[in-house]
Design a protein around this motif. Structure first.
Motif, PDB file in Angstrom:
ATOM      1  N   GLU A   1       0.850  -1.195   0.000  1.00 28.13           N
ATOM      2  CA  GLU A   1       0.000   0.000   0.000  1.00 28.13           C
ATOM      3  C   GLU A   1       0.883   1.241   0.000  1.00 28.13           C
ATOM      4  N   HIS A   2       0.859   2.001  -1.078  1.00 27.87           N
ATOM      5  CA  HIS A   2       1.747   3.152  -1.222  1.00 27.87           C
ATOM      6  C   HIS A   2       1.002   4.466  -1.054  1.00 27.87           C
ATOM      7  N   ALA A   3       0.123   4.473  -0.083  1.00 23.60           N
ATOM      8  CA  ALA A   3      -0.621   5.654   0.344  1.00 23.60           C
ATOM      9  C   ALA A   3      -1.104   5.362   1.760  1.00 23.60           C
ATOM     10  N   PRO A   4      -1.449   6.372   2.532  1.00 20.67           N
ATOM     11  CA  PRO A   4      -1.944   6.119   3.890  1.00 20.67           C
ATOM     12  C   PRO A   4      -3.129   5.163   3.888  1.00 20.67           C
ATOM     13  N   VAL A   5      -3.213   4.330   4.920  1.00 25.62           N
ATOM     14  CA  VAL A   5      -4.263   3.314   4.997  1.00 25.62           C
ATOM     15  C   VAL A   5      -5.213   3.539   6.172  1.00 25.62           C
ATOM     16  N   SER A   6      -4.989   4.623   6.938  1.00 30.72           N
ATOM     17  CA  SER A   6      -5.824   4.887   8.105  1.00 30.72           C
ATOM     18  C   SER A   6      -5.992   6.392   8.271  1.00 30.72           C
ATOM     19  N   ASP A   7      -6.601   6.773   9.388  1.00 28.71           N
ATOM     20  CA  ASP A   7      -6.795   8.199   9.690  1.00 28.71           C
ATOM     21  C   ASP A   7      -5.644   8.788  10.481  1.00 28.71           C
ATOM     22  N   PHE A   8      -4.498   8.093  10.530  1.00 29.88           N
ATOM     23  CA  PHE A   8      -3.376   8.518  11.366  1.00 29.88           C
ATOM     24  C   PHE A   8      -2.948   9.948  11.061  1.00 29.88           C
TER      25      PHE A   8
ATOM     26  N   SER B   1      -3.659  14.831  13.256  1.00 29.36           N
ATOM     27  CA  SER B   1      -2.963  16.095  13.516  1.00 29.36           C
ATOM     28  C   SER B   1      -3.432  17.207  12.579  1.00 29.36           C
ATOM     29  N   GLY B   2      -4.531  16.963  11.878  1.00 32.19           N
ATOM     30  CA  GLY B   2      -5.049  17.971  10.966  1.00 32.19           C
ATOM     31  C   GLY B   2      -4.274  18.076   9.672  1.00 32.19           C
ATOM     32  N   ASP B   3      -3.531  17.020   9.314  1.00 30.25           N
ATOM     33  CA  ASP B   3      -2.726  17.026   8.104  1.00 30.25           C
ATOM     34  C   ASP B   3      -3.361  16.146   7.036  1.00 30.25           C
ATOM     35  N   GLU B   4      -2.808  16.195   5.844  1.00 28.10           N
ATOM     36  CA  GLU B   4      -3.343  15.427   4.732  1.00 28.10           C
ATOM     37  C   GLU B   4      -2.225  15.007   3.789  1.00 28.10           C
ATOM     38  N   TRP B   5      -2.508  13.960   3.038  1.00 29.37           N
ATOM     39  CA  TRP B   5      -1.594  13.439   2.022  1.00 29.37           C
ATOM     40  C   TRP B   5      -2.401  13.128   0.789  1.00 29.37           C
ATOM     41  N   PRO B   6      -1.889  13.377  -0.428  1.00 26.66           N
ATOM     42  CA  PRO B   6      -0.549  13.854  -0.788  1.00 26.66           C
ATOM     43  C   PRO B   6      -0.260  15.268  -0.249  1.00 26.66           C
ATOM     44  N   ILE B   7       1.008  15.609  -0.263  1.00 29.17           N
ATOM     45  CA  ILE B   7       1.422  16.906   0.247  1.00 29.17           C
ATOM     46  C   ILE B   7       0.859  17.998  -0.660  1.00 29.17           C
TER      47      ILE B   7
ATOM     48  N   ASP C   1       1.712   4.661   8.063  1.00 26.83           N
ATOM     49  CA  ASP C   1       1.278   6.004   7.699  1.00 26.83           C
ATOM     50  C   ASP C   1       2.231   7.086   8.184  1.00 26.83           C
ATOM     51  N   LEU C   2       3.031   6.784   9.210  1.00 26.94           N
ATOM     52  CA  LEU C   2       4.047   7.728   9.662  1.00 26.94           C
ATOM     53  C   LEU C   2       4.971   8.123   8.511  1.00 26.94           C
ATOM     54  N   LEU C   3       5.282   7.193   7.620  1.00 29.41           N
ATOM     55  CA  LEU C   3       6.185   7.458   6.509  1.00 29.41           C
ATOM     56  C   LEU C   3       5.656   8.532   5.569  1.00 29.41           C
ATOM     57  N   PHE C   4       4.333   8.682   5.523  1.00 29.82           N
ATOM     58  CA  PHE C   4       3.702   9.613   4.595  1.00 29.82           C
ATOM     59  C   PHE C   4       3.331  10.940   5.260  1.00 29.82           C
ATOM     60  N   HIS C   5       3.716  11.132   6.505  1.00 26.47           N
ATOM     61  CA  HIS C   5       3.308  12.327   7.261  1.00 26.47           C
ATOM     62  C   HIS C   5       3.998  13.567   6.682  1.00 26.47           C
ATOM     63  N   PRO C   6       3.235  14.582   6.269  1.00 27.64           N
ATOM     64  CA  PRO C   6       3.854  15.794   5.723  1.00 27.64           C
ATOM     65  C   PRO C   6       4.819  16.478   6.684  1.00 27.64           C
ATOM     66  N   ALA C   7       4.564  16.388   7.991  1.00 25.74           N
ATOM     67  CA  ALA C   7       5.452  17.018   8.969  1.00 25.74           C
ATOM     68  C   ALA C   7       6.820  16.359   8.989  1.00 25.74           C
ATOM     69  N   LEU C   8       6.904  15.129   8.532  1.00 25.53           N
ATOM     70  CA  LEU C   8       8.180  14.419   8.423  1.00 25.53           C
ATOM     71  C   LEU C   8       8.809  14.644   7.052  1.00 25.53           C
ATOM     72  N   LEU C   9       7.989  14.622   6.007  1.00 28.21           N
ATOM     73  CA  LEU C   9       8.514  14.660   4.645  1.00 28.21           C
ATOM     74  C   LEU C   9       8.944  16.048   4.182  1.00 28.21           C
ATOM     75  N   VAL C  10       8.164  17.074   4.508  1.00 34.61           N
ATOM     76  CA  VAL C  10       8.477  18.412   3.996  1.00 34.61           C
ATOM     77  C   VAL C  10       9.866  18.880   4.437  1.00 34.61           C
ATOM     78  N   PRO C  11      10.210  18.827   5.733  1.00 33.67           N
ATOM     79  CA  PRO C  11      11.577  19.230   6.115  1.00 33.67           C
ATOM     80  C   PRO C  11      12.662  18.379   5.456  1.00 33.67           C
ATOM     81  N   ALA C  12      12.378  17.081   5.293  1.00 29.56           N
ATOM     82  CA  ALA C  12      13.371  16.203   4.671  1.00 29.56           C
ATOM     83  C   ALA C  12      13.600  16.584   3.215  1.00 29.56           C
ATOM     84  N   ILE C  13      12.529  16.820   2.469  1.00 30.04           N
ATOM     85  CA  ILE C  13      12.641  17.205   1.064  1.00 30.04           C
ATOM     86  C   ILE C  13      13.428  18.504   0.931  1.00 30.04           C
ATOM     87  N   GLN C  14      13.143  19.463   1.809  1.00 33.12           N
ATOM     88  CA  GLN C  14      13.887  20.731   1.771  1.00 33.12           C
ATOM     89  C   GLN C  14      15.370  20.519   2.057  1.00 33.12           C
ATOM     90  N   ALA C  15      15.679  19.803   3.133  1.00 33.04           N
ATOM     91  CA  ALA C  15      17.075  19.631   3.532  1.00 33.04           C
ATOM     92  C   ALA C  15      17.870  18.855   2.493  1.00 33.04           C
TER      93      ALA C  15
END
Length: 402
Positions: free
Chosen positions: A63-70, A74-80, A167-181
């Protein structure tokens, strides 16, 4: 580990871990190909494999997209989206700090409800009779040296089993800083290299020796990686928080000096006087539960033991820039994974594309130590004898944790 057995003191350590609120480790593990601890790993025996009549566990790596409401907790959404990018992007000052030090800490990520869900799943994942245990790439109930009297639970592949860790892997709060750095503010995105769990029980948590993650990832080119360390508990100098050597991302690649994590100071044998002085001035990163730190693959990091009355648990997400290529033919990257021949881009169901900068988002200037400007290519290792010791091609570093 001895085949079919436990290390001395492991039962007592497991009881201490459970009493402290940390997950009780399983007594068996499955080895990761080329991992430094694989020699001590106990492969699952045929008898431990699921019977034909048993219902096959759901493998969430398909499954290459979130599978739950995780993420929604936090009020976030995916895709970014552009809104998610704006909410979670690093400031220019933060990117300058990452450029100077090779790491950045105290980045907000998880809300209390997400923390609770991850901690709950972690308890279930540590069950030696969990029906999906065959999906682990590696599971060590204790990877600390037997003579140390300490415990380090270390596992790879939680995202294949747990909806929350998936779903942690798809969290925008994790991915956005990583993509920038990583300097990927273009059409490229980030892929999963692999995930990890690290648990240090109360009063008996082991050290993770100083190391560079890139020392274990030389089978890829270019070296476009970044590690995200996710704190599941408050971290301090007493309970084994992560420590970094600021500026060490500008050091050359160092050899692995402690094959099983336990010799904290072994790295000094390969340092010059100036580097040793920088090591002496290492920084303790005191993350709060739910915060993350990110670091460059050459950044030297490690962690000391847990002497506190509570557990110190963390998840680690190791990311690769889309387009990274396998530059050797040493077999599968992960135990149980399909082989990716030399010259093949990292990909497939175990290395999904997690996200990229969305159209319309406002990019912050990439730091000079981004993929394009500072990450070294590893072509120098591509033509080495592919039958040599696995130290030149391991995929699983001890991780961002210690």
């Amino acid at each position: 580990h001895k085949l079919g057995g436990s290390r001395p003191g492991q039962q007592a350590a497991t009881a201490a871990m459970a009493a402290s609120g940390s997950p009780a480790p399983a007594s068996r593990c499955e080895g990761l190909r080329d991992h430094p601890g694989s020699a001590a790993a106990v492969a699952l025996s045929p008898a431990a494999a699921p019977t034909p009549e048993a219902r096959a566990p759901r493998d969430l790596s398909r499954e290459h997209a979130p599978v739950s409401d995780f993420i929604a907790l936090s009020g976030d959404e995916w895709p970014i989206s552009a809104a998610m990018w704006e909410k979670h992007k690093l400031s220019e000052a933060q990117l300058e700090a990452y450029e100077a030090d090779g790491f950045l800490d105290a980045i907000p990520c998880l809300c209390p409800a997400q923390l609770e869900r991850l901690r709950g799943d972690l308890v279930e994942l540590s069950d030696p009779d969990h029906p999906a245990n065959a999906l682990w790439h590696e599971f060590h109930s204790n990877e600390a040296p037997a003579e140390s009297g300490t415990v380090l639970m270390h596992a790879l592949g939680a995202w294949r089993i747990s909806e929350a860790f998936h779903d942690l892997l798809f969290h925008p709060a994790l991915l956005v800083p990583a993509i920038q750095a990583m300097g990927l503010c273009d059409t490229r995105g980030v892929r999963l290299l692999h995930d990890q769990l690290f648990c240090k029980p109360a009063r008996a948590g082991a050290v993770v020796a100083w190391h560079q993650d890139l020392s274990y990832w030389t089978r890829f080119s270019p070296s476009a990686f970044l590690t995200v360390h996710v704190a599941l508990d408050d971290q301090s100098s007493e309970n084994g928080a992560l420590h970094y050597v600021a500026g060490s991302h500008r050091w050359p690649l160092l050899p692995v000096t402690s094959r099983h994590f336990g010799d904290m100071e072994s790295i000094r044998s390969v340092l010059d006087r100036e580097q040793a002085a920088q090591l002496d001035a290492c920084r303790c990163v005191r993350l709060r539960a739910g915060q993350v730190s990110i670091h460059h693959p050459l950044s030297v990091h490690g962690s000391f033991g847990n002497r506190s009355a509570g557990p110190r648990r963390a998840a680690v997400v190791n990311l690769a820039a889309d387009g990274v290529v396998i530059n050797t033919s040493r077999g599968p990257v992960l135990s149980g994974a399909p082989d990716l021949p030399k010259g093949t881009p990292l990909g497939g169901f175990l290395h999904p594309l997690l996200g990229s900068m969305p159209a319309g988002a406002q990019a912050t200037a990439a730091p000079p130590c981004s993929v394009a400007k500072h990450y070294p290519a590893t072509d120098a290792w591509a033509d080495e004898d592919e039958d040599e010791d696995a130290s030149a091609g391991q995929v699983a570093a001890p991780g961002a944790d210690a």
